[in-house]
Design a protein around this motif. Sequence first.
Motif, PDB file in Angstrom:
ATOM      1  N   TYR A  47       0.843  -1.195   0.000  1.00  0.00           N
ATOM      2  CA  TYR A  47       0.000   0.000   0.000  1.00  0.00           C
ATOM      3  C   TYR A  47       0.880   1.249   0.000  1.00  0.00           C
ATOM      4  O   TYR A  47       0.650   2.186  -0.764  1.00  0.00           O
ATOM      5  N   ARG A  52      -1.464   3.890  -7.146  1.00  0.00           N
ATOM      6  CA  ARG A  52      -2.791   3.648  -7.719  1.00  0.00           C
ATOM      7  C   ARG A  52      -3.454   2.540  -6.909  1.00  0.00           C
ATOM      8  O   ARG A  52      -2.974   1.421  -6.884  1.00  0.00           O
ATOM      9  N   ILE A  53      -4.575   2.872  -6.272  1.00  0.00           N
ATOM     10  CA  ILE A  53      -5.277   1.924  -5.404  1.00  0.00           C
ATOM     11  C   ILE A  53      -6.697   1.744  -5.923  1.00  0.00           C
ATOM     12  O   ILE A  53      -7.431   2.722  -6.078  1.00  0.00           O
ATOM     13  N   SER A  54      -7.073   0.509  -6.180  1.00  0.00           N
ATOM     14  CA  SER A  54      -8.454   0.184  -6.534  1.00  0.00           C
ATOM     15  C   SER A  54      -9.093  -0.444  -5.302  1.00  0.00           C
ATOM     16  O   SER A  54      -8.532  -1.372  -4.716  1.00  0.00           O
ATOM     17  N   ILE A  69     -10.126   5.070   1.911  1.00  0.00           N
ATOM     18  CA  ILE A  69     -10.325   5.970   0.763  1.00  0.00           C
ATOM     19  C   ILE A  69      -9.852   7.378   1.119  1.00  0.00           C
ATOM     20  O   ILE A  69      -9.175   8.035   0.314  1.00  0.00           O
ATOM     21  N   ILE A  72      -6.104   7.384   0.916  1.00  0.00           N
ATOM     22  CA  ILE A  72      -5.619   7.354  -0.475  1.00  0.00           C
ATOM     23  C   ILE A  72      -5.481   8.783  -0.996  1.00  0.00           C
ATOM     24  O   ILE A  72      -4.435   9.165  -1.541  1.00  0.00           O
ATOM     25  N   LYS A  77      -2.410   9.630  -3.618  1.00  0.00           N
ATOM     26  CA  LYS A  77      -2.516   8.464  -4.497  1.00  0.00           C
ATOM     27  C   LYS A  77      -3.751   8.614  -5.390  1.00  0.00           C
ATOM     28  O   LYS A  77      -4.613   9.453  -5.140  1.00  0.00           O
ATOM     29  N   CYS A  79      -7.206   6.939  -6.765  1.00  0.00           N
ATOM     30  CA  CYS A  79      -8.196   5.974  -6.286  1.00  0.00           C
ATOM     31  C   CYS A  79      -9.120   5.532  -7.423  1.00  0.00           C
ATOM     32  O   CYS A  79      -9.583   6.360  -8.211  1.00  0.00           O
ATOM     33  N   LYS A  95     -11.680   5.748 -12.144  1.00  0.00           N
ATOM     34  CA  LYS A  95     -11.088   6.771 -11.281  1.00  0.00           C
ATOM     35  C   LYS A  95     -12.157   7.524 -10.495  1.00  0.00           C
ATOM     36  O   LYS A  95     -13.178   7.929 -11.025  1.00  0.00           O
TER      37      LYS A  95
END
Length: 171
Positions: A47, A52-54, A69, A72, A77, A79, A95
């Motif tokens: 992390y 880039r975090i999905s 969230i 992020i 970052k 999301c 996005k």
Amino acid sequence: MAAAAAISGAKRTLRAEMKQRLRALSAEERRRQSRLLTEKVIAHCKYQESQRISIFLSMQDEIETEEIIQDIFQSGKTCFIPRYKFKSSHMDMVKLFSAEEIFSLPKTSWNIHQPRDDEVREEALSTVRGCQDAGQSVLMIQGRRLTASSSRHSSALVSEDLASALSFVTL
């Protein structure tokens, strides 16, 4: 055919049992577990390295993802959240522009916020391929039941493209 029917019946039974267990959790216990998971996720090296975090938007009976969230966006970052097509097994990770935007998005029949189908948004998988500076990517999915081999069993949709891009890290 008999084996398939037996497996299907066993899955139905397991789903019902898991649903019952989740409903039995108090709101306080769900919040406690959500806080613990949030702390583990935010501290995890994957992390930390990722740009880039999905992540899924939590439903009432799931671990809460709102704090992750928020982190992020506070960490600078990018999301991505799920957008699924009604009566389809297709899902894209698209996005999200801010944590606050979630509440302005329309709700699906499952009462989950997501961007409209006709709204053009950056998709996590289509933009990361071939991009040198995209950074590590993390995909967080709600795994109500994970096997020892990290196979995921849930009613959530995971498209074949998405599934082929996954590698599991357990917390």
